[in-house]
Design a protein around this motif. Structure first.
Motif, short mmCIF file in Angstrom:
data_model
loop_
_atom_site.label_atom_id
_atom_site.label_comp_id
_atom_site.label_asym_id
_atom_site.label_seq_id
_atom_site.Cartn_x
_atom_site.Cartn_y
_atom_site.Cartn_z
N ASP A 1 0.11 -1.14 0.16
CA ASP A 1 -0.49 0.10 -0.15
C ASP A 1 0.76 0.94 -0.02
O ASP A 1 2.01 1.49 1.44
CB ASP A 1 -0.62 0.01 0.86
CG ASP A 1 -1.79 0.67 1.23
OD1 ASP A 1 -2.68 1.47 2.17
OD2 ASP A 1 -2.18 1.34 0.06
N SER A 2 0.58 1.96 -1.02
CA SER A 2 1.19 3.26 -0.81
C SER A 2 1.22 4.19 0.08
O SER A 2 1.38 5.86 0.22
CB SER A 2 1.68 4.12 -2.03
OG SER A 2 0.12 4.79 -2.97
N THR B 1 -5.29 2.21 -8.85
CA THR B 1 -4.81 1.61 -8.83
C THR B 1 -2.96 2.27 -8.81
O THR B 1 -2.88 3.75 -9.35
CB THR B 1 -4.37 0.66 -10.07
OG1 THR B 1 -4.51 0.75 -11.55
CG2 THR B 1 -5.74 -0.35 -10.05
N SER B 2 -1.80 1.52 -9.32
CA SER B 2 -0.69 2.54 -9.55
C SER B 2 -0.07 2.72 -10.76
O SER B 2 0.46 3.36 -10.66
CB SER B 2 0.69 1.77 -8.92
OG SER B 2 0.86 0.24 -9.68
N LYS C 1 7.41 -0.41 -4.24
CA LYS C 1 5.83 -1.33 -5.17
C LYS C 1 5.14 -0.40 -6.05
O LYS C 1 5.05 0.60 -6.58
CB LYS C 1 5.58 0.15 -3.75
CG LYS C 1 5.42 -0.02 -2.26
CD LYS C 1 4.83 1.24 -1.04
CE LYS C 1 5.43 0.97 -0.18
NZ LYS C 1 5.23 1.76 1.34
N ARG C 2 5.84 -0.92 -7.08
CA ARG C 2 5.75 -0.56 -8.78
C ARG C 2 3.44 -1.40 -9.05
O ARG C 2 3.30 -0.41 -9.65
CB ARG C 2 6.45 -1.53 -9.03
CG ARG C 2 6.11 -1.21 -10.87
CD ARG C 2 7.72 -1.68 -11.57
NE ARG C 2 8.08 -2.58 -11.31
CZ ARG C 2 7.33 -3.56 -12.17
NH1 ARG C 2 7.36 -3.27 -13.83
NH2 ARG C 2 8.42 -4.96 -12.34
N HIS C 3 4.02 -1.95 -8.18
CA HIS C 3 1.93 -2.75 -8.34
C HIS C 3 1.86 -3.02 -7.34
O HIS C 3 1.79 -3.77 -6.11
CB HIS C 3 2.46 -4.07 -9.86
CG HIS C 3 2.86 -3.49 -10.86
ND1 HIS C 3 2.70 -3.30 -12.23
CD2 HIS C 3 4.13 -4.51 -10.81
CE1 HIS C 3 3.23 -3.32 -12.63
NE2 HIS C 3 4.50 -4.32 -13.10
N HIS C 4 0.94 -1.64 -7.22
CA HIS C 4 -0.42 -1.89 -5.48
C HIS C 4 -1.86 -0.66 -6.24
O HIS C 4 -2.03 -0.19 -7.35
CB HIS C 4 0.48 -1.66 -4.61
CG HIS C 4 1.14 0.11 -5.13
ND1 HIS C 4 -0.29 1.13 -4.86
CD2 HIS C 4 2.15 0.23 -4.84
CE1 HIS C 4 0.98 2.39 -5.17
NE2 HIS C 4 2.16 1.62 -5.29
N GLU D 1 -3.11 5.65 -5.38
CA GLU D 1 -2.25 5.52 -5.96
C GLU D 1 -2.62 7.46 -6.09
O GLU D 1 -3.41 7.65 -6.25
CB GLU D 1 -0.96 5.50 -7.55
CG GLU D 1 -0.36 6.35 -7.58
CD GLU D 1 1.37 5.76 -6.96
OE1 GLU D 1 1.22 6.35 -5.39
OE2 GLU D 1 1.99 4.99 -7.40
N GLU E 1 -0.86 11.31 -7.25
CA GLU E 1 0.07 12.17 -7.52
C GLU E 1 -0.23 13.83 -7.40
O GLU E 1 -1.09 14.14 -7.17
CB GLU E 1 -0.10 11.63 -9.23
CG GLU E 1 0.50 10.17 -9.61
CD GLU E 1 2.11 10.38 -8.87
OE1 GLU E 1 2.79 10.14 -8.78
OE2 GLU E 1 1.92 8.67 -8.47
N HIS F 1 7.67 8.98 -9.41
CA HIS F 1 7.33 8.60 -7.58
C HIS F 1 7.45 9.34 -6.96
O HIS F 1 7.42 9.66 -5.80
CB HIS F 1 8.71 7.30 -6.79
CG HIS F 1 8.18 6.34 -7.88
ND1 HIS F 1 7.59 5.79 -7.49
CD2 HIS F 1 9.37 5.64 -8.65
CE1 HIS F 1 7.59 3.68 -7.67
NE2 HIS F 1 8.83 3.95 -8.78
N HIS G 1 5.03 7.27 -12.56
CA HIS G 1 4.30 7.81 -11.21
C HIS G 1 4.69 9.29 -11.13
O HIS G 1 5.27 9.59 -10.32
CB HIS G 1 4.36 6.77 -10.05
CG HIS G 1 4.43 5.12 -10.21
ND1 HIS G 1 3.73 5.12 -9.08
CD2 HIS G 1 4.48 4.60 -11.09
CE1 HIS G 1 3.97 4.00 -9.32
NE2 HIS G 1 3.96 3.67 -10.46
#
Length: 581
Positions: A89-90, A140-141, A193-196, A199, A201, A221, A253
């Protein structure tokens, strides 16, 4: 121009780039994120299954053997949940992954940025009057949409000389997948945490003197670029929003602001602006930061004052005493634990006051906002990284003193370390005022909205995405919870990270430099590579869509029907396909 179905209660909107390339690659990105997420989730479940079973056996044994067992049952499930969240989780909001999992599982309706929040802060740089932070929330991310390894025939390419190009196609796809595997291994090594699910921004738009507006975009990121980019002169902030649009890339990101043009395809995204946040959630970050900047100014003056007083006392010493003093200072630096002779006590007192205030000024920008008042002390240790006795803070969160505002906790710790008493009443009064101002916001938000959100997340966890009623309920919960989670993120992040990256020296922003290096136009291994792969993926899928004459919904069903998504549960995949209409 296209509009999202209005889930969020607001009549404000901003424009987001929405060309065909983004629409196509978002579908691929969503599929990859869901597939990788369930792969990780399965791994975590397999890892903790023996621990849970062993724990349950111990609990059952305790119940059978002991009549007084109620408080003897260990509570490891909460710790297990924390471990899982930290890997996936971001967001820092507890258990927010529950909401984002059901949100992304809605499928096609979860694509694209769903809402933007607008926070208003005082200016920081020379000539900067107001700083506007726009935070876009995604389900999602939006992981890298590398082309998936299929033969050219899969995309319905059929030129006569295709057999001669096959080696080239295979070579290109091999590079894609080798890089993807390498990135996956790096992600695992560095706990990235590339895929989670979930998200956000951010991007900054600032108003300067003479109604000049500038933007600070973000890089990989979410690291802010160093130099603001001038948008132009506008009569009002609303006209800036009407003349610009927000752009994002799949796999990068980050987000940037561009001038809008008639031929651009855009998506109208709901905007929850500063005034609505202040009215609905009674959160006024602008007013608090104004107070914080006044305290920062006071601390700067105090540092200069104590530095000057110390210098005057040293200069008043006889020449040979000055030499002895500096020898004592060098001895103290080389041999930690040494104390200066009593005759230098007054000089040392001014030095310690100056040094402590310098640390307090850093804390203003380097600590989460909620720590500026009474708070849960479990994360206090993160803010003491520059304390030479940080390792002694193990278990400090259980000390009742540590729940005080971070400034007073640090003052107490510093006083114990240096064996002196901090006696600047003006600084203490200013910090107390800051504490009380934050308390009015944070404690109210925590009691009124944070606790409500935690309770609501428990209800969401029991919902299934199947059924129209449940789907409508999930959308209602998203509408209520996303703004709370977004505001919580501001409370739980340092200002140097979320609003004022310039508040810390550039030499301390290594990751930002790395992001800048990777996004350089001359670096073929960074953003340029992502652009190349995205372009390659788009051309292949666009060709297939054209040949099969598919619309977006048909393409969505086609992608999720592929048998390459081996980790998406069958019921989830079936639901995604059936509800993509």
């Amino acid at each position: 121009m296209r509009s999202l179905r209005p889930i969020f209660e607001t009549d404000k909107q901003v424009k987001v780039s929405h060309d065909f390339k983004r629409q196509i690659l978002e579908v691929l990105s969503l599929a990859r994120v869901i597939n990788n997420y369930y792969y990780k989730k399965k791994k975590v479940q397999e890892q903790i299954r023996p621990q849970i079973l062993r724990q349950f056996r111990e609990e059952l044994s305790t119940i059978k053997q002991n009549q007084d067992w109620l408080f003897a049952i260990p509570s490891v499930l909460e710790k297990i949940s924390e471990d899982f969240i930290s890997k996936n989780d971001s967001f820092r909001f507890p258990d927010s992954i529950i909401l984002f999992e059901v949100w992304m599982n809605l499928g096609i309706t979860s694509l694209y940025p769903q809402v933007a929040l607008h926070f208003k802060f005082p200016g920081f740089l020379k000539g900067e009057q107001t700083r506007h932070i726009f935070q876009f929330i995604f389900s999602t991310s939006r992981g890298l949409a590398f082309p998936i390894q299929f033969s050219p025939e899969f995309y319905l390419y059929s030129p006569k000389f295709l057999k001669y190009l096959n080696p080239l196609f295979k070579w290109i796809y091999k590079i894609c997948h080798v890089l993807n595997i390498a990135i996956f291994k790096l992600e695992k090594h560095f706990h990235s945490k590339r895929h989670h699910p979930g998200e956000f921004e951010s991007v900054i738009i600032s108003k300067y003197n003479n109604n000049i507006y500038k933007v600070v975009n973000t890089l990989f990121h979410g690291y802010f670029t160093d130099a603001p980019k001038t948008l132009g002169q506008y009569p009002s902030f609303q006209e800036v929003l009407e003349d610009t649009m927000f752009c994002y890339r799949i796999g990068d990101h980050a987000i940037e602001v561009k001038k809008d043009k008639p031929h651009y395809q855009t998506l109208d995204v709901p905007l929850i602006n500063h005034d609505l946040i202040k009215k609905r959630y009674e959160v006024d970050f602008y007013g608090y930061i104004k107070n914080l900047m006044a305290v920062n100014k006071l601390l700067t003056k105090k540092i200069q004052y104590y530095r000057k007083k110390r210098k005057e006392l040293i200069n008043d010493l006889p020449f040979f005493d000055q030499i002895k003093f500096w020898l004592q200072i060098s001895k103290k630096l080389s041999l930690p634990g040494q104390h200066l002779p009593p005759k230098y006590a007054e000089i040392e007192k001014y030095h310690k006051h100056k040094h402590l205030i310098e640390k307090l000024r850093k804390l203003l920008w380097l600590t989460p906002l909620f720590t500026h008042t009474v708070h849960d002390a479990s994360r206090v240790k993160e803010s003491f990284k520059f304390s030479k006795k940080a390792e002694q803070l193990e278990g400090y969160e259980y000390d009742i003193e540590s729940s005080k505002p971070i400034f007073f906790t640090y003052i107490s710790t510093y006083e114990k370390e240096e064996e002196f008493e901090f006696s600047d009443s003006e600084v203490l009064a200013a910090l107390e005022d800051l504490r009380d101002t934050m308390a009015k916001m944070w404690l109210y938000f925590k009691e009124r909205h944070f606790k409500y959100a935690l309770k609501k997340l428990n209800d969401v966890a029991r919902l299934s995405t199947e059924g129209k009623e449940n789907k409508a309920q999930i959308e209602t919960d998203i509408k209520k919870l996303i703004p709370i989670i977004a505001i919580y993120e501001v409370f739980n992040r340092p200002l140097s990270e979320s609003v004022y990256p310039e508040s810390i020296p550039q030499t301390k922003r290594f990751k930002a430099y790395l992001a800048k290096f990777l996004t350089s136009r001359y670096n073929i291994l960074g953003l340029n590579l992502i652009k190349f792969f995205n372009k390659l993926a788009y051309r292949n899928w666009a060709h297939l869509i054209t040949q099969k004459e598919m619309n977006l919904h048909q393409f969505f069903r086609f992608i999720f029907s592929l048998d390459i998504w081996k980790h998406i549960p069958g019921n989830v995949k079936e639901y995604l396909i059936e509800n993509s209409v």
